[in-house]
Each structure stands twice: as structure tokens, then as C-alpha cells.
Design an enzyme around this catalytic site. Structure first.
Site, short mmCIF file in Angstrom:
data_model
loop_
_atom_site.label_atom_id
_atom_site.label_comp_id
_atom_site.label_asym_id
_atom_site.label_seq_id
_atom_site.Cartn_x
_atom_site.Cartn_y
_atom_site.Cartn_z
N CYS A 170 -25.37 28.78 -49.85
CA CYS A 170 -24.02 29.37 -49.94
C CYS A 170 -22.96 28.40 -49.42
CB CYS A 170 -23.96 30.68 -49.17
SG CYS A 170 -25.05 31.92 -49.85
N HIS B 66 -10.91 37.34 -59.77
CA HIS B 66 -11.13 36.00 -60.33
C HIS B 66 -10.44 34.89 -59.53
CE1 HIS B 66 -13.03 38.12 -63.59
NE2 HIS B 66 -13.44 36.97 -64.07
N GLU C 112 -22.12 42.95 -51.97
CA GLU C 112 -21.95 41.56 -52.37
C GLU C 112 -22.97 41.19 -53.44
OE1 GLU C 112 -21.04 37.62 -49.83
OE2 GLU C 112 -23.04 38.43 -49.53
NI NI Z 1 -21.71 34.23 -51.64
#
Ligand code: NI
Length: 137
Positions: free
Chosen positions: A35, A81, A125
Site C-alpha cells: 500500500c 475519483h 475499504e
Molecule cells: Ni488502500
């Protein structure tokens, strides 16, 4: 005390990179792993929003859904976005973890919604993890 709540689901997509300015490059890579990829990655976030309160005696609703949708969607369009770290000033000095995003959502929506009705936010998430922020019962 029993209470009445209204919950509604909203979705937005955004990019981010997990990276803390308080840590060095190696620590960032160790802690955030993939990440921390410098080019970032995206999520399709799902937000479950719950409000509580006495339903209005005339409408029978805590808040009319069109009004709720307008408040929430007018805010979420600011994230839609976007690259959170680069385009949303809140995350300039805060890592865009789920914890910090749900805190940001809470702060922003609490200030936009009628006084005191925001009760709980759950931010998904991925399919496997979500973050909660809410009032004490
Ligand atoms: Ni992430």
C-alpha cells in the site's frame, strides 16, 4: 432508551497511497507494504451512514431522504475519483488510512447535517475490512 435510526449506503471511488511523513522510506515500506507503492492504488469505498433522532411529526422522518442524499452527495463529489493525498487538503499531513478517512467523513458530515443527528459511519475499504466511527450509546 430505545431509539429510531435511518441508515443509507453511499459509494465513492478514490485513489491513495499509505505513507506517513513521520516515518522514513524504509519504515513506510515495512509498515504499509504494497500500500506504500509510490504510484498509489484505488478503492471502491462504501459508506454506511446512520442518523438518529425524533421523526418529524409532519413528515414522519428523521430527515427526508432527498435532503440527506443532497447533503452527502454534495460532499462526496469532493472525493469522487480523486487522489486523496494529493487533492484533499485534509490528507496533506495525515496518512489516508481507513481510520483517518472515517474520521474525516465524520467531521465533514457532522458539520453539514442537521445538529446532532449523525450517529454512526461505517466505511468499507475492501470486502474484508471496514472502519467505524460513532457516538457512545
Ligand atoms: Ni488502500
Amino acid at each position: 432508551m430505545p431509539f429510531i435510526s435511518l441508515s443509507r449506503i453511499y459509494r465513492f471511488s478514490a485513489a491513495h497511497r499509505l505513507h506517513s511523513v513521520a516515518l522514513n522510506e524504509q519504515e513506510n515500506r515495512q509498515i504499509f507494504d504494497k500500500c506504500n507503492n509510490p504510484y498509489g492504488h484505488g478503492h471502491d469505498y462504501t459508506m454506511e451512514l446512520t442518523v438518529t433522532g425524533q421523526p418529524d411529526t409532519d413528515t414522519g422522518m428523521i430527515i427526508p431522504l432527498p435532503r440527506l442524499d443532497k447533503i452527502v452527495n454534495d460532499f462526496l463529489i469532493l472525493l469522487e475519483h480523486k487522489h486523496l493525498d494529493r487533492e484533499v487538503s485534509y490528507f496533506k499531513d495525515k496518512t489516508s488510512t481507513g481510520e483517518n478517512i472515517v474520521r474525516f467523513l465524520w467531521q465533514e458530515l457532522e458539520s453539514r447535517l442537521p445538529d446532532g443527528i449523525l450517529y454512526h459511519i461505517r466505511l468499507w475499504e475492501t470486502n474484508n475490512n471496514y472502519f467505524d466511527m460513532g457516538k457512545e450509546l
